[in-house]
Design an enzyme around this catalytic site. Structure first.
Site, PDB file in Angstrom:
ATOM      1  N   THR A  70       3.639  -0.678   2.139  1.00 49.99           N
ATOM      2  CA  THR A  70       2.457  -0.504   3.011  1.00 49.99           C
ATOM      3  C   THR A  70       1.828  -1.841   3.397  1.00 49.99           C
ATOM      4  O   THR A  70       0.800  -1.860   4.064  1.00 49.99           O
ATOM      5  CB  THR A  70       1.363   0.421   2.410  1.00 49.99           C
ATOM      6  OG1 THR A  70       0.679  -0.240   1.334  1.00 49.99           O
ATOM      7  CG2 THR A  70       1.945   1.741   1.959  1.00 49.99           C
ATOM      8  N   LYS A  74      -2.683  -2.730  -2.278  1.00 46.62           N
ATOM      9  CA  LYS A  74      -3.422  -1.492  -2.514  1.00 46.62           C
ATOM     10  C   LYS A  74      -2.546  -0.330  -2.966  1.00 46.62           C
ATOM     11  O   LYS A  74      -3.031   0.609  -3.613  1.00 46.62           O
ATOM     12  CB  LYS A  74      -4.166  -1.091  -1.241  1.00 46.62           C
ATOM     13  CG  LYS A  74      -5.301  -2.015  -0.842  1.00 46.62           C
ATOM     14  CD  LYS A  74      -6.523  -1.810  -1.700  1.00 46.62           C
ATOM     15  CE  LYS A  74      -7.733  -2.528  -1.132  1.00 46.62           C
ATOM     16  NZ  LYS A  74      -8.961  -2.272  -1.919  1.00 46.62           N
ATOM     17  N   SER A 101     -11.214   0.516   5.329  1.00 46.77           N
ATOM     18  CA  SER A 101     -11.027  -0.193   6.591  1.00 46.77           C
ATOM     19  C   SER A 101      -9.565  -0.246   6.991  1.00 46.77           C
ATOM     20  O   SER A 101      -9.227  -0.678   8.081  1.00 46.77           O
ATOM     21  CB  SER A 101     -11.575  -1.623   6.469  1.00 46.77           C
ATOM     22  OG  SER A 101     -10.859  -2.343   5.472  1.00 46.77           O
ATOM     23  N   ASN A 103      -6.283  -0.893   4.536  1.00 48.58           N
ATOM     24  CA  ASN A 103      -5.212  -1.088   3.567  1.00 48.58           C
ATOM     25  C   ASN A 103      -5.215  -0.033   2.461  1.00 48.58           C
ATOM     26  O   ASN A 103      -4.173   0.493   2.091  1.00 48.58           O
ATOM     27  CB  ASN A 103      -5.294  -2.491   2.971  1.00 48.58           C
ATOM     28  CG  ASN A 103      -4.761  -3.556   3.916  1.00 48.58           C
ATOM     29  OD1 ASN A 103      -3.956  -3.259   4.789  1.00 48.58           O
ATOM     30  ND2 ASN A 103      -5.218  -4.784   3.759  1.00 48.58           N
ATOM     31  N   GLN A 106      -4.131   3.273   4.013  1.00 54.27           N
ATOM     32  CA  GLN A 106      -2.671   3.367   4.144  1.00 54.27           C
ATOM     33  C   GLN A 106      -2.034   3.674   2.801  1.00 54.27           C
ATOM     34  O   GLN A 106      -1.136   4.518   2.694  1.00 54.27           O
ATOM     35  CB  GLN A 106      -2.102   2.036   4.660  1.00 54.27           C
ATOM     36  CG  GLN A 106      -2.386   1.738   6.115  1.00 54.27           C
ATOM     37  CD  GLN A 106      -1.703   0.449   6.531  1.00 54.27           C
ATOM     38  OE1 GLN A 106      -0.489   0.376   6.610  1.00 54.27           O
ATOM     39  NE2 GLN A 106      -2.494  -0.572   6.803  1.00 54.27           N
ATOM     40  N   TYR A 138       1.605   8.295   7.826  1.00 51.39           N
ATOM     41  CA  TYR A 138       1.860   8.840   6.491  1.00 51.39           C
ATOM     42  C   TYR A 138       1.387  10.274   6.357  1.00 51.39           C
ATOM     43  O   TYR A 138       1.466  10.863   5.276  1.00 51.39           O
ATOM     44  CB  TYR A 138       1.194   7.967   5.425  1.00 51.39           C
ATOM     45  CG  TYR A 138       1.864   6.621   5.254  1.00 51.39           C
ATOM     46  CD1 TYR A 138       3.190   6.520   4.839  1.00 51.39           C
ATOM     47  CD2 TYR A 138       1.158   5.440   5.500  1.00 51.39           C
ATOM     48  CE1 TYR A 138       3.805   5.290   4.683  1.00 51.39           C
ATOM     49  CE2 TYR A 138       1.768   4.201   5.353  1.00 51.39           C
ATOM     50  CZ  TYR A 138       3.085   4.133   4.943  1.00 51.39           C
ATOM     51  OH  TYR A 138       3.682   2.906   4.793  1.00 51.39           O
ATOM     52  N   ASP A 195      -2.254 -21.509 -14.885  1.00 53.27           N
ATOM     53  CA  ASP A 195      -3.561 -22.042 -15.268  1.00 53.27           C
ATOM     54  C   ASP A 195      -4.728 -21.383 -14.528  1.00 53.27           C
ATOM     55  O   ASP A 195      -5.848 -21.345 -15.044  1.00 53.27           O
ATOM     56  CB  ASP A 195      -3.628 -23.553 -14.995  1.00 53.27           C
ATOM     57  CG  ASP A 195      -2.625 -24.335 -15.822  1.00 53.27           C
ATOM     58  OD1 ASP A 195      -2.511 -24.046 -17.025  1.00 53.27           O
ATOM     59  OD2 ASP A 195      -1.937 -25.210 -15.252  1.00 53.27           O
ATOM     60  N   GLY A 205     -11.678  -4.658  -7.053  1.00 54.82           N
ATOM     61  CA  GLY A 205     -10.648  -4.013  -7.852  1.00 54.82           C
ATOM     62  C   GLY A 205      -9.474  -4.908  -8.155  1.00 54.82           C
ATOM     63  O   GLY A 205      -8.953  -4.925  -9.279  1.00 54.82           O
ATOM     64  N   ASN A 266     -18.306  -0.931 -11.599  1.00 55.60           N
ATOM     65  CA  ASN A 266     -17.358  -1.201 -12.674  1.00 55.60           C
ATOM     66  C   ASN A 266     -16.741  -2.595 -12.535  1.00 55.60           C
ATOM     67  O   ASN A 266     -16.603  -3.336 -13.509  1.00 55.60           O
ATOM     68  CB  ASN A 266     -16.238  -0.154 -12.676  1.00 55.60           C
ATOM     69  CG  ASN A 266     -16.730   1.224 -13.058  1.00 55.60           C
ATOM     70  OD1 ASN A 266     -17.641   1.367 -13.860  1.00 55.60           O
ATOM     71  ND2 ASN A 266     -16.128   2.249 -12.483  1.00 55.60           N
TER      72      ASN A 266
END
Length: 352
Positions: A70, A74, A101, A103, A106, A138, A195, A205, A266
């Site tokens: 995709t 995501k 928006s 991604n 999809q 999809y 590093d 996320g 979260n």
């Protein structure tokens, strides 16, 4: 119907803020996510570029999530969330819904299609046509809304009530965060002496999941957020609290994938603990240069959000990082650029 574990809070000012019930995400969750989704996603390569190393005066490694199924990272989180729902409830389930928006929309549409579950995507008007058409391809139902964070949540809530579908947050869902964290597991295997990581951030996320995974193996590895101008993330991280104004708003940026000013609830909790306090804020012009560098020097098509991370790695701001940071990963988070509306297209037409 299974609960969505989400609350919609009516504030004193009358607007709606989407707030997640606190969910703990652990390394164990990320490892489980990797096991669940590995047959549905790609193990993306790490690319190098000698010119990037020369400019940055460090070793830069580009994690090619723009080559992911995709066209963006995501799909990891969406697949983890959807497959966990299917494994628990089977096909006797009303399906999933999200606002996006592009991604995440999809990705959720694709994951639901594979799982055989119904899916509805709430898309702000004006979203890139390439992403919107892919969502339709999809098989998901598309619902347009006014382009504001509040309108997205209101429209999504309406769909939930009408269909019984479960909301899968683009960023603040525990299963989504765990799925995105699988990138971090791959990074420390592909770059054992890593590093630092530079990652563009919207709801958080991706950044929080990567930070959790990477630091479980290399606690000394630093994770730096890259944002558009005006996100206020550094102020919030240094204060240790959410300083953002309400109602939630979109930033004025060419990077449609990272235009949300606030992070999730979260994700902010995780970022306060795991991410570095200094944040790379990039202008639209710098994002464009990051995209151009990737196109010209690396022959890779990336969208503006990924261009922000590339620009950060090549910017003067890198000089402020500790000298012992030698090996830096840059997440090329997505490649769903609208080829009919490249940000430098007008100047190109004038020149030729």
């Amino acid at each position: 119907m299974p609960p969505s574990r989400r609350d919609l809070l009516n504030t004193k000012k009358g607007f709606i803020v989407h707030k997640a019930v606190m969910e703990v995400v652990t390394v164990k969750d990320i490892l489980a996510a990797r096991e669940l989704i590995q047959r549905f996603i790609k193990l993306t390569p790490v690319l190098t570029c000698s010119e990037a190393n020369r400019i940055a005066k460090r070793n830069i490694y580009f994690k090619a999530e723009h080559l992911q199924t995709t066209g963006a990272f995501k799909i990891r989180g969406a697949t983890n969330a959807v497959m966990k729902i299917k494994s628990k409830y089977g096909l006797d389930h009303p399906g999933v819904v999200t606002h996006s928006s592009g991604n995440h929309g999809q990705a959720l549409a694709c994951a639901a299609n594979v799982a055989g579950l119904p899916c509805t995507i709430v898309v702000p008007k004006g979203s890139p046509s390439c992403k919107v058409e892919a969502i339709k391809g999809y098989g998901a139902k598309l619902v347009e809304c006014f382009p504001s964070p509040t309108a997205r949540v209101e429209t999504m809530e309406k769909v939930c009530k009408e269909t019984g579908q479960v909301f899968v947050s683009p960023y603040d869902h525990a299963d989504v965060i765990a799925g995105q964290g699988t990138i971090g597991l791959e990074l420390v295997e592909q770059i054992p002496d890593l590093d630092a990581v530079l990652v563009a951030i919207s709801g958080g996320g991706l950044a929080s999941g990567i930070a959790m995974a990477v630091k479980s193996v290399r606690p000394e590895c630093k994770v730096y957020a890259v944002t558009p101008k005006g996100k206020m993330l550094e102020d919030c991280l240094r204060a240790g609290e959410r300083l953002w104004p309400n109602p939630p708003q979109f930033l004025d940026t060419i990077a449609d994938a990272i235009k949300l000013q606030q992070t999730g609830f979260n994700t902010f909790t995780l970022l306060k603990e795991l991410a570095e306090k200094n944040v790379f804020e990039m202008s639209d012009e710098e994002m464009i240069e990051g995209m151009r560098f990737s196109f010209h020097r690396m022959k890779q098509v990336i969208e503006a959000a990924a261009g922000a991370a590339v620009a950060a790695a090549l910017s003067d701001k890198m000089a402020s990082l500790p000298a012992e940071i030698k090996n830096v990963a840059v997440i090329l988070c997505g490649g769903n650029a609208d080829i009919d509306n490249f940000p430098w297209y007008d100047s190109f037409k004038k020149a030729y």
